[in-house]
Design a protein around this motif. Structure first.
Motif, short mmCIF file in Angstrom:
data_model
loop_
_atom_site.label_atom_id
_atom_site.label_comp_id
_atom_site.label_asym_id
_atom_site.label_seq_id
_atom_site.Cartn_x
_atom_site.Cartn_y
_atom_site.Cartn_z
N GLU A 84 0.87 -1.16 0.15
CA GLU A 84 0.02 0.07 0.07
C GLU A 84 1.01 1.24 0.10
O GLU A 84 2.04 1.20 0.76
CB GLU A 84 -0.86 0.05 1.30
CG GLU A 84 -1.98 -0.88 1.58
CD GLU A 84 -2.84 -0.68 2.56
OE1 GLU A 84 -2.38 -0.16 3.65
OE2 GLU A 84 -3.86 -1.20 2.51
N THR A 85 0.47 2.08 -0.78
CA THR A 85 1.10 3.43 -0.52
C THR A 85 0.30 4.39 -0.26
O THR A 85 -1.05 4.57 -0.39
CB THR A 85 1.46 3.98 -1.99
OG1 THR A 85 2.33 3.17 -2.72
CG2 THR A 85 2.19 5.38 -1.84
N VAL A 86 0.43 5.25 0.93
CA VAL A 86 -0.28 5.77 2.21
C VAL A 86 0.32 7.29 2.27
O VAL A 86 1.29 7.23 2.25
CB VAL A 86 -0.38 5.13 3.46
CG1 VAL A 86 -1.13 6.12 4.35
CG2 VAL A 86 -0.97 3.75 3.49
N LEU A 142 -3.10 5.30 -1.86
CA LEU A 142 -3.14 5.80 -3.28
C LEU A 142 -3.22 4.76 -4.06
O LEU A 142 -2.84 3.48 -3.84
CB LEU A 142 -1.68 6.50 -3.45
CG LEU A 142 -1.32 7.65 -2.57
CD1 LEU A 142 0.14 7.99 -2.99
CD2 LEU A 142 -2.33 8.86 -3.04
N PRO A 143 -3.88 5.08 -5.25
CA PRO A 143 -4.02 3.84 -6.07
C PRO A 143 -2.60 3.40 -6.63
O PRO A 143 -1.67 4.38 -7.11
CB PRO A 143 -5.04 4.43 -7.32
CG PRO A 143 -4.78 6.09 -7.21
CD PRO A 143 -4.46 6.12 -5.78
N VAL A 144 -2.22 2.16 -6.83
CA VAL A 144 -1.10 1.56 -7.27
C VAL A 144 -1.24 0.53 -8.39
O VAL A 144 -2.17 -0.60 -8.02
CB VAL A 144 -0.25 1.20 -6.20
CG1 VAL A 144 1.16 0.55 -6.60
CG2 VAL A 144 0.21 2.10 -5.09
N PRO A 145 -0.85 0.99 -9.55
CA PRO A 145 -0.82 -0.41 -10.56
C PRO A 145 -0.57 -1.74 -10.22
O PRO A 145 0.37 -1.88 -9.29
CB PRO A 145 -0.10 0.12 -11.82
CG PRO A 145 -0.15 1.58 -11.63
CD PRO A 145 -0.05 1.87 -10.11
N LYS A 146 -1.47 -2.80 -10.38
CA LYS A 146 -1.02 -4.07 -10.12
C LYS A 146 0.38 -4.43 -10.34
O LYS A 146 1.16 -4.97 -9.37
CB LYS A 146 -2.07 -5.11 -10.73
CG LYS A 146 -3.20 -5.15 -9.99
CD LYS A 146 -4.09 -6.05 -10.61
CE LYS A 146 -5.51 -6.11 -10.10
NZ LYS A 146 -6.45 -7.31 -10.64
N VAL A 156 5.66 10.34 -6.83
CA VAL A 156 6.19 9.11 -5.93
C VAL A 156 7.19 8.37 -6.99
O VAL A 156 6.84 7.82 -8.02
CB VAL A 156 5.01 8.27 -5.49
CG1 VAL A 156 5.78 7.02 -4.65
CG2 VAL A 156 3.98 9.28 -4.43
N GLU A 157 8.29 7.93 -6.33
CA GLU A 157 9.05 7.21 -7.02
C GLU A 157 9.14 5.77 -6.30
O GLU A 157 9.44 5.76 -5.33
CB GLU A 157 10.90 7.62 -6.89
CG GLU A 157 11.67 6.85 -7.79
CD GLU A 157 13.28 7.31 -7.68
OE1 GLU A 157 13.77 6.53 -7.87
OE2 GLU A 157 13.22 8.50 -6.99
N TYR A 158 8.86 4.86 -7.31
CA TYR A 158 8.75 3.51 -7.12
C TYR A 158 10.15 2.64 -7.55
O TYR A 158 10.62 2.96 -8.65
CB TYR A 158 7.51 2.88 -7.66
CG TYR A 158 6.35 3.14 -6.91
CD1 TYR A 158 5.84 2.60 -5.88
CD2 TYR A 158 5.72 4.14 -7.44
CE1 TYR A 158 4.60 2.87 -5.19
CE2 TYR A 158 4.48 4.86 -6.91
CZ TYR A 158 3.96 4.14 -6.00
OH TYR A 158 2.75 4.59 -5.31
#
Length: 81
Positions: free
Chosen positions: A2-4, A20-24, A49-51
Motif C-alpha cells: 500500500e502507498t499511504v 493511493l492507487p497503485v497499478p498491480k 512518487v518514485e517506486y
C-alpha cells in the motif's frame, strides 16, 4: 503493498490516512521517495512518487504522478513513467 499519505486540515492536530492507487504491476516495488503535494490552482494538487525494485541485480525505477481535484481527499494517477 500500500502507498499511504496522510492529510491534515487543522494544522496537524488530526490526520487522515489516504490510500493511493497503485497499478498491480507496481505492487512488488517499494517507495523510494515522494514529493510534497503542490497546489496547482484552486483545489488541484499534484505530486510524484518514485517506486523502485531490484531485478537481477539492476535497479528499476518508475515514477507515478498523482493528482487531486477535490482538495486532497481523493488521489488518482495522472502519469506513469
Amino acid at each position: 503493498m500500500e502507498t499511504v499519505i496522510y492529510k491534515t486540515s487543522d494544522g496537524g492536530k488530526t490526520w487522515s490516512k489516504i490510500l493511493l492507487p497503485v497499478p498491480k504491476s507496481y505492487k512488488k516495488y517499494y517507495v523510494m521517495s515522494a514529493n510534497v503535494p503542490v497546489l496547482v490552482g484552486g483545489k488541484n494538487y499534484t505530486f510524484t512518487v518514485e517506486y523502485r525494485e531490484l531485478i537481477n541485480n539492476k535497479t528499476v525505477n518508475h515514477v507515478i504522478t498523482y493528482k487531486s481535484n477535490d482538495g486532497r481527499n481523493k488521489w488518482e494517477i495522472s502519469y506513469i513513467d
